[in-house]
Structures are given as structure tokens and as C-alpha cells.
Design an enzyme around this catalytic site. Structure first.
Site, short mmCIF file in Angstrom:
data_model
loop_
_atom_site.label_atom_id
_atom_site.label_comp_id
_atom_site.label_asym_id
_atom_site.label_seq_id
_atom_site.Cartn_x
_atom_site.Cartn_y
_atom_site.Cartn_z
N GLU A 104 0.87 -1.18 0.00
CA GLU A 104 0.00 0.00 0.00
C GLU A 104 0.90 1.23 0.00
O GLU A 104 1.76 1.37 0.88
CB GLU A 104 -0.90 -0.03 1.25
CG GLU A 104 -1.56 1.28 1.63
CD GLU A 104 -2.42 1.89 0.52
OE1 GLU A 104 -3.13 1.14 -0.16
OE2 GLU A 104 -2.34 3.13 0.34
N CYS B 79 -15.34 6.74 2.54
CA CYS B 79 -16.67 7.36 2.57
C CYS B 79 -16.92 8.08 3.89
O CYS B 79 -17.82 8.90 4.01
CB CYS B 79 -17.77 6.32 2.39
SG CYS B 79 -17.41 5.13 1.11
N VAL C 274 4.00 0.01 -5.51
CA VAL C 274 4.41 -0.85 -6.62
C VAL C 274 4.59 0.04 -7.84
O VAL C 274 3.68 0.78 -8.22
CB VAL C 274 3.36 -1.96 -6.88
CG1 VAL C 274 3.73 -2.77 -8.13
CG2 VAL C 274 3.25 -2.88 -5.67
N ASP D 28 -12.17 0.04 -7.22
CA ASP D 28 -12.30 1.27 -8.00
C ASP D 28 -11.46 1.30 -9.28
O ASP D 28 -11.66 2.18 -10.12
CB ASP D 28 -11.91 2.49 -7.14
CG ASP D 28 -12.89 2.73 -6.00
OD1 ASP D 28 -13.87 1.96 -5.88
OD2 ASP D 28 -12.68 3.69 -5.23
#
Lengths: 477, 477
Positions: B34, B44, B81, B312
Site C-alpha cells: 500500500e 466514505c 508498486v 475502483d
């Protein structure tokens, strides 16, 4: 053509209105007879009137006889139909001052339901009330105003029972809720009922489950002392109208005597079909009138020509169990009445049955169910799995996030959703609608895990409780 | 076997968790990278954190790296990455202090989305924020703490835009909400959007629709005066991280200049697929990764061996329009990640698509939609009718009964429910779920009129708004 409607509440007047809307005045005459004082009212609203949340009874009346008259529908309140002659195509009607006969081409039987009164409550006793009509509500209001009761006993902890218990608590009475089953809300599973029981006890209502009522004891108005007083005269009169009779003093149960100066009977209702039966109209197995999909009355030998029925006096198909059941609920009555009226007016509509959705609120506790309970699934012959999950109404981190419990019942082999139950607080119970639409459409719990439900933190956790329950049931298969 | 996961939020970590659950430690190694600081968080929830309703960021994190480590999943935060070599089956990873290569058997691409930054917002400018990651939320929090801004301009009145407008209003800022379309919430129909516009104006938010932003103007920190300052360097850095750059002073639009010391970009997001593209992984027509039902990446020449995608960064099937669409939403990301993980773990699960359900709350206004809007129905090629009704969330006579508007879109010939929209107050928007399940199951509005939804006065009028809308659409057919 003349349509006679028996019963001026939701089912009858919906039928009248829909038929009227579709046919001209010179082509169709619509006359409704209502034995009570009111038309088209929300009986479901009575507990909120008694509880002081709603100004009754006017607010509960959707449409009065004057409004019906304006749209070309004649309603006679205080008029009871006492006989039906199918051959002569007439009904006999009795009002305060006369009895007369009226001819019909089509008859809509929408006489509703009457409260179940066990033998021990059959006699007249002031202060004892069934809860079915706006008149019953008015009688309770009058009783409270006249006698300032202190101790209420509500017998039966179903929907009406729990709602009336809350209402009387709001009015400052000491309330005992008595239920013969081991749990309140026996339409939900025992484990979910236990959650309800726990909550009710925290509300200040004394809940007594597993308790059987044996008799009602009167007290003499003068001395205030109690005396055995229940008789078996078969009267169905509400408490206050039996003004010459004894006044309630206590409820005697197999677990002791409960002092009571107000008693509510929340023992359910049965279809009001005596009149139909007397006229030779066949009844269904539940005691309610059986109809086809268009609400035409049917019997073993086919349609009963020109006779329609709708609402609490009918039986309906439970689409999940495949059984005919009696489910007296305003929402069904309105739909059935509308369907009957559309067909009477020359249109086409069908009522395809129900799936057993129910919802209620007791103080801040919300309870809902749809489809079949475990017991009903057993009775219907399903083999099933259950899954129960705890979640929250909103994202757990949001203010106002409250816990809720969801139980799902699914057929073991197919994964078919058979039923769901919810116990929670605000924003919990209406989630039953998502399950209800899923049950209606015969979804499997596996397919349900993919449902695209509304997600935002004020409305749900990222996995809605409905989806979490479906996932757990899917895993249980 | 080793699974490498790119992206440590909902989709990636759901995949990791599900795969881990199904396979033993000596059989499977799961490593996630991450680039940000946080894992598995609720993006959200950021508006509620900024609005002061939630203590962020910790409350918004569902599971941190330590918790994942305990269940046998290695997560490296702060690790980006930067390259994928499909032939060598390796990824290149860069952290603050090193760059290295890691081999994989299966790759889960869950890199999420990045905020759309038009040309005029491409340059670094302090006080201008996209809203996509928890880091963006932290940056806004820091900006408010450091600079005590007075005038916020939120650009884009979609879900994030309206939610951030409310949040900043709660924090005491003067808020202007700028939208290029003639209405806020352009995902709902114009008539419903007009209801939202009217409500927003009553909340103390200045709503400017039909207004196009032309540039962002900086002010020099010393003088406080404004100067044209937007450049086109292509940086996507959030405001506060560009600490050496200019500071926002105003938003220049075709309808005047708006003073601003805090700007939120709510212009939507696009799939973060540069890395995939660079590796030769084919993209779908929307720019998102295309997958099969099990979340395996597919291209024109079939499956991309051993590469999965979720969330997403992917495109999904809209089941109503039949089109591939990009719908970045946490609830889909979680479901897709779960499906990928089950399949990776040797199980079987599919993600059958979405139906476009969305829901939001702006102060006390609730807005929801499902299925297709009129415009989307046009684009999809449907011929349709619409019906709009006004009703209430509870029985009209109950305290707390609030008006709500419901719009239904149905195919003209078949009556098929294509979509629904709701604008109301408390207890209004979540009713979208009943419509969502109906859309999912391809119900007609005619059949919907018979639905057995939960009815009791605290929860609905006797005809639920959902049913009234279905009735009106049925009549419009």
C-alpha cells in the site's frame, strides 16, 4: 348497476372508490353500509392516539362519508347489514330507527374482523376492551378520562398488545403485559423474541410470559373490592358500552392475580364472516372468505356469482408456504379492495398473495419479520438453515450507530430465502423491505450477497446488515 | 503459492482476507503493498471526520497492518508498486528507503482510483484537495488546523461534493458549492435535482450551478493578495504536501471570482490503472480493468493469466443498461474483493454486476437512486415512462412524518422497473433498497403494486411511498 358494500373501512371503501373512478354515475351506483360510526380509518393508528402521539379520532380518518358523497359514493354509517339473500339479490339493513332491504347487482363483502374473546372474556365487563375499531379506541379514551385507571393489564403480546402496552405506559399507567407463550411477539423466532423480551423489561413494562389468564374479576363500584364476575353471555360489546355491567378489578392467571382497572385484549382477531355463512356463502378453511386472484368469492363449486370480498374477512395465499392464511392487516385490505374495485369497474387487477411481512415499534425498539419464521417453515415442510448476525444501522463509527440483530432462514438444498427477522433500534426494522422484495422474487441467499443496496456511512456499514445476514446464511448452507 | 496484492484498501484486503481464510499458511503466502499510510479504511467516512462527527482517522480504519499480520497477511504500507513484469512474474516495489523486486504466482490489482484533476487544478497549490484517501482527509484536517480558513469552495456537487460542503459548514466555514451542470447531484433527474438544490440553499451553503471553473488563483502568503498561479505540471499531490508551492486565494469561474482559502475538488475519480497499462495489461473501454465474473482480468484475447482485479480500478457491468461502467464505491470494492479472494482461495463466487444504487445525506436531506436515471435510460436505448409522487416517511398523522418525493422510471412496453429516485428527510432514502431489490429481480411496476412491504404507522403510510410510486407508474403505462 348497483354495488352494495358491506363494511366502510379500508377494503370496502377502496373497492368502492376504484369502481366509482372507472364507471360513470349513470352507469353505476355505489352504496356502502357501515355498522360503526366511522369510515376509512387507520385502526393501526389507535395505539398512537391512545398514547397521546396523535389527536384522534379525526386524524385517523382518511375519508369521511361527506367526502365519499362528493365523489358519488353513498355511505350509511350506523347501518348494519343483518342479512344477505343471494337469490333475491338483496341485503337487509338495520339502523337505529328502521330496517329495510336494498337490492344489489354486485356485492362487496368487507366486514373485517372481530377480536377473539376467550370464554373468560365473553361476558360484559366495564374496562375491558378489544382493539379493532376506532370505536374501541374511543371507548378506551373515554374510560381513561372517566375513571383515571392506574393499573393496566394487556393480554397478548403480539403487535397490538405491545403497541397498546407502550401507549398506556405513555399515559402514565402501570402496565403489565401478559402472554401465554414463552416469549412476546410469537410471530418471530424464540431467540429473536428473547431480545424483544429483554428490551421490553427495560422500558418499565412488566412482562409476564408463559402465563395463562383464567378469568377476569370485577370489583363493585361502591366498595372497590373484587368479586368473580365473568359470565358467558357471548356479548362482543366493548367495555364502556356495557355500562350497566360490572367493572374490572383484576385479571386472574395461573401465576397469580393482577390488579387491573383497565384491560386490553390483544388476542388477535377472526374473520367477521357470520353474515356470509348465514347467507350460504362458503368459507375457506381459515374461517375467512376464499377468493380468486381478482377478489371474487369462490367456493368448492366455483365462483359465487356477483359476490366479492376483501380485507380482514378473507383468507389470503402465503406465497412462501403455499398455504391459505388469515392475515388481518390494513395494507393487505387496501390492496385487495383496490383490486376488487378495479375489476368491478371493468378493469383488470389481481392480488397475488402475501409473504407475511410485519413490523412494529415498542418505545425505541423496532421489530420486523417477513416470509416464514422457523416454526412456519417447519409447518410448511421446508428443510432449512438459519443464520443470525449482529450489525449496526449505520457505519459503526457514526454517531447514532445502534446495534441490530438480523436472522435469516434459507432452504437447505436450494439456498432459497424463506424468511428474515430484525430486532433493533432506529432505522433497523424497515430494512425488512429489502428482504421482503427478495422473498417475493424467490432469491437465494447466495444471490443476495451481491445485491446493490444503498451504502453511505449515515445509512449502513459498508456491508449492509441485510448482506451480512445473507453471507452468513450462504456460509451455513 | 504467493499472492501479491497491489493496494491495501477495501478491495485488495478483502481479497487477501478471503484467500487467507481458505488456505493454510504453508500453502499460501499473502503480501500486500500500500503506497499510503493506512489500510482497509472507510474513505466514505472522511466527510464525517472533517465535519467533526467522527474522531478520525483511527475510527475509519477497519483493520490495520498489525491485525492483518495476526491473521497471516503481510501488509507493507508506504510501499508503492512501480512496475509489474508479467513474464517474470515479479513486481517492483519502492519505499522511502529502497526499491526491490518481489515474485508472485497470483497478482491482485486493487490500486483504486485517483481524483480527476482538470488542467486548471493540475499544478501544486496549497489548500486544494482531492478527496480519495485517508491521507487526503488528514491533509484537510491539517490545513484547517494550520490556516483557520474562512471561505471554502467545493467544486463539483456530486456525492463527495455535497458531503464535504456539509462537513465544512459544520466546521464553521462559509461554503460555496460550485457545479458545472444546471443542478446538483447530476446522477439524478433534473426535477429531483431541483428539489435538492432548493434544500441545499436553505442550509446555509451557497450553491452555484451552471458555473464553470476556469482557474485557481493563489495569494502570496505575505501580502494575502491574489495572483494567477495555476500551472500545468501534472502533479497529483494534495494541497498540504506541496508545501513549497503557492497558497489558494480564489476560484475563478465564468460567473465571477470566488474568494477561497480552502478548495475541495469533488470532480469524480478515474481508475488508477497506469501501472497495469504500463505492464501491458489491457484496459476496458472505461479505462478501468475488465474482469470476468470471478474477478479475473480479461482482455480482447482472453484471460490475463494469474491477474485479478477488484474495486475502483475496475469497470463493472450495469445490469440494467447492459453497459460496462466505472462506479467507484466502497460497497462494490468490498464485494469484488471478497469474490476474488474466495476464488483465489479455491472456492467459487461471482460478482454479477451493479445496478447503480447510490445514497447520500446533506444535513437533514436524504437523496438516493437506483437503476437508471432518465438520461441513462435514454442512453441505454429504453423507451420509458416516469411517475413522480409525494408521500411521507410515516403515516401522515404521526409525529415526525416528513414529506418525501419518489420518482420511478419504467419501460413503456413491458412495465419493467428501470430506476427510482428518492428525495426526502429522515427515513426516506434507505427505501431505495426495496427498489434496488426490485430492479435486480427485473420486476414490473405492475407486479410491484402488490409487494408486501412493512406497514405500521411509525414506518409508513398504509400505502408505502414505494407502492404509491409503483401504482402511479403502472397507471402511466
Amino acid at each position: 348497476m348497483r354495488i352494495i358494500v358491506i363494511g366502510g373501512d379500508a377494503a370496502g371503501m377502496s373497492a368502492a372508490a376504484q369502481a366509482r373512478k372507472r364507471r360513470k354515475a349513470d352507469d353505476l351506483e355505489v352504496i356502502a353500509f357501515e355498522r360503526g360510526e366511522f369510515t376509512s380509518y387507520s385502526a393501526c393508528g389507535i395505539p398512537y392516539w391512545i398514547g397521546g402521539l396523535v389527536d384522534g379520532p379525526d386524524a385517523l380518518i382518511a375519508r369521511n362519508p361527506a367526502a365519499f358523497a362528493e365523489s358519488g359514493i353513498t355511505v350509511h354509517t350506523g347501518h348494519e347489514v343483518t342479512g344477505i339473500d343471494l337469490s333475491a339479490r338483496t341485503v337487509t339493513v338495520r339502523s337505529a330507527d328502521r330496517e329495510f332491504s336494498e337490492g344489489f347487482d354486485e356485492l362487496v363483502y368487507a366486514a373485517g374482523a372481530v377480536p377473539v374473546r376467550p370464554k373468560w372474556a365473553a361476558g360484559p365487563m366495564r374496562g375491558v376492551f378489544g382493539m379493532q375499531t376506532l370505536g374501541d379506541g374511543a371507548a378506551v379514551e373515554a374510560w381513561i378520562a372517566e375513571t383515571s385507571p392506574k393499573n393496566a393489564v394487556v393480554i397478548g403480546a403480539g403487535y397490538i398488545g405491545v403497541e397498546m402496552a407502550e401507549a398506556l405506559l405513555r399515559r402514565g399507567l402501570s402496565v403489565t403485559l401478559v402472554e401465554q407463550s414463552p416469549q412476546p411477539m410469537s410471530t418471530i423466532d424464540p431467540d429473536m423474541g428473547a431480545l424483544v423480551a429483554k428490551s421490553i423489561e427495560g422500558m418499565g413494562i412488566t412482562l409476564r410470559t408463559g402465563v395463562t389468564v383464567q378469568s377476569l374479576e370485577s370489583r363493585s363500584p361502591a366498595s372497590g373490592s373484587s368479586a368473580s364476575g365473568s359470565s358467558a353471555s357471548g356479548s362482543l360489546a366493548s367495555g364502556s358500552s356495557a355500562s350497566g355491567s360490572d367493572r374490572i378489578g383484576a385479571v386472574v392467571t395461573d401465576a397469580g392475580t393482577l390488579p387491573a382497572d383497565l384491560v386490553i385484549l390483544g388476542l388477535g382477531v377472526r374473520p367477521n364472516t357470520e353474515l356470509a355463512k348465514a347467507a350460504g356463502i362458503p368459507l375457506g378453511a381459515t374461517g375467512g372468505l376464499a377468493t380468486d386472484l381478482r377478489q371474487r368469492v369462490t367456493g368448492p363449486s366455483g365462483l359465487v356469482e356477483g359476490v366479492w370480498a376483501a380485507g380482514d374477512c378473507t383468507q389470503v395465499l402465503n406465497r412462501v408456504s403455499g398455504r391459505q392464511v388469515h392475515v388481518p392487516l390494513g395494507t393487505h385490505a387496501n390492496k385487495q379492495g383496490r383490486v376488487a374495485g378495479i375489476n368491478l369497474g371493468g378493469g383488470y387487477a389481481t392480488f397475488p398473495g402475501i409473504i407475511g411481512t410485519g413490523i412494529t415499534k415498542i418505545c425505541d425498539l423496532e421489530v420486523a419479520r417477513t416470509g416464514l419464521s422457523s416454526k412456519e417453515a417447519d409447518t410448511a415442510g421446508y428443510r432449512y438453515v438459519t443464520a443470525t448476525v449482529s450489525s449496526t444501522n449505520r457505519a459503526g463509527y457514526m454517531p447514532g450507530a445502534d446495534p441490530m440483530t438480523v436472522k435469516v432462514i434459507a432452504e437447505k438444498e436450494s439456498g432459497l430465502l424463506l424468511g428474515a427477522q430484525i430486532v433493533g433500534k432506529a432505522e433497523a426494522a424497515k430494512r425488512i423491505d429489502a428482504f421482503a422484495v427478495a422473498v417475493w422474487n424467490r432469491m437465494t441467499v447466495t444471490e443476495m450477497t451481491a445485491l446493490d443496496l444503498g451504502y453511505a456511512p449515515p445509512f449502513a456499514p459498508v456491508w449492509d446488515p441485510v448482506l451480512i445476514a445473507a453471507r452468513k446464511a450462504d456460509e451455513a448452507l
